[in-house]
Design a protein around this motif. Structure first.
Motif: not given
Lengths: 294, 294
Positions: A124-132, A275-286, B130-133
């Motif tokens: 149940p991973f939190p989805l990013l509400p932006y297109p990919d 106003g957006a974020l892509d998945v590779c910029n959303a990797m959780p901090p450690v 293709y979509p872009d975030p």
């Protein structure tokens, strides 16, 4: 820089305005309860010649057979004395047995199954509400970046993600050859290769290695390689030498606030938040303790 | 690797099948007419201590005032003897005047206007379907990656793209401090900074530099910096020392075929083509002659 910003706009009213919410301020305010301690059995530690250390979070839930092989290779000390043999700019760093001659230990699953994706159910991973461009949805699970489509989920090839080198289909690799992404996310590799983890520390060592000049970025001369002193699961190291890592839990309020702050930058520097974020910029901090790096 | 693939499936029928269309095969077959020679007045050449060379395509059509400043700084030999002063892993390499004390030459536009985007009109760039975030649409124009929304267009922060370092708004920088992206595309910077070009050659030198350990990746000690021997517009170099570069024209059939082949990989390695391509993986290929690198 922030000090300069305050100086420039230092009207009394500005001083009483609420503080800016930035990715850094969110992390600074995150309570300890929002950080999850990573099981040290899931940390793979690479010690390089010269004293550098790389710490990798293994992704059992996505590639259990490949990760199992990697655990066995580490337990057998099989990687010790091997080398980083390939550095291709804007692509990958690869390590393993450059000559392909070292016998594998007993007990590996070889060939491993094609663990390129898994059921999305149970994640149940939190989805990013932006297109990919590459996935129907993207999000984060267990500290790792994930794509989803048609009920299947997979780890996405972001900077610092670790995969299993393989030859041509249907060979799927064993875990004896591993690579880490050091450039533009090569997302075309998603679902074509077993992704087994994420480098949590030490990317600055891998990414700064001289590029190889032979085909595919392999080093032309053996002496250009970087020797691997040892690769171990963290719990197999002496206690004083073990890294301890935590990841910002993706189901926490702090993670949600961090994503919001990254997508809508209020920092003084930014004049137009994305106003957006892509998945590779959303990797959780450690964050870490113990010997997590050099 | 391809040879291995053929060997594995070498039924007579397979031998007569049409050859696979791959990004490499498209480039190999591209006629000379599909390559555009880059005006050497648009090439900025950086010669580093140790003999390394970086070649940058300047983007006059997106940031003419900043690029004008850079041309003046190069013509005045202002950059010569300065240094690469900052290398922040998974972010940027930055060069300029580490001490900020060198007087700027006369004739610069300072402050420069905020050239963060421009009218999309007049840029009939091929859109990627293709979509872009971060953008309503993305494409390529003049060899450069572009985002578009609401009638405005801007250069996107991809690996190898070059921008103008600045302090806080409303300072926009002059061109005296420049950076190149060396990691995950920091797309949140799009439209917040003047992007002035693309590194065509030499990224493997910039990206492999040791990371700085002070704040923001600045080097803690001056001796860790890499000296800049000279920065020149290509036409100001002796003829024998000038690079000559070509870019695959984005309006050509070869470029369209290359995008198709990248988005739908037929190479034997791939078991599941992505069916998509992001803008940072769609930057047009370049080729060179003359002294284009080390």
């Amino acid at each position: 820089m922030l000090a300069l910003g305050v100086a420039c706009g230092a009207a009394p009213a500005a001083l009483s305005a609420p503080p800016l919410v930035t990715p850094a301020s969110v992390l600074a305010a995150a309570p300890d309860a929002d950080w999850t301690t990573i099981d040290p059995h899931d940390l793979l530690v690479i010690d390089l010649a010269g004293g550098g250390r790389v710490v990798i979070l293994l992704a059992d839930s996505f590639a259990p057979v490949h990760v199992g092989n990697i655990r066995k290779l580490a337990a057998a000390h099989w990687y010790d004395g091997l080398a980083i043999e390939r550095v291709q700019d804007n692509y990958v760093v690869q390590w393993g047995d450059p000559d392909g001659k070292k016998a594998l230990p007993a007990g590996l699953t070889n060939p491993a199954p094609a663990e390129y994706d898994r059921p999305a159910e149970g994640l149940p991973f939190p989805l990013l509400p932006y297109p990919d461009p590459y996935a129907k949805a993207v999000g984060v699970s267990g500290g790792l970046p994930v794509g989803e489509d048609g009920g299947r989920a997979w780890l996405t090839h972001c900077y610092g993600m670790v995969g299993v080198g393989r030859d041509l289909n249907p060979d799927t690799g064993t875990g004896a050859e591993l690579y880490a992404v050091i450039g533009t996310p090569p997302r075309a590799l998603d679902r074509n290769i077993a992704v087994v983890g994420r480098v949590l520390r030490g990317m600055e060592l891998l990414a700064a290695l001289p590029r190889g000049t032979a085909d595919l970025g392999f080093y032309a001369k053996p002496e250009q390689r970087t020797e691997i002193i040892r690769i171990r699961i963290a719990t197999d190291l002496p206690a004083a030498d073990q890294p301890h890592m935590q990841v910002l839990r993706e189901t926490s309020a702090s993670f949600r606030a961090w994503i919001q702050a990254k997508a809508n930058r209020q920092d003084t520097f930014f004049v137009r938040p994305a106003g957006a974020l892509d998945v590779c910029n959303a990797m959780p901090p450690v964050r870490g303790a113990g010997r997590v790096g050099m």
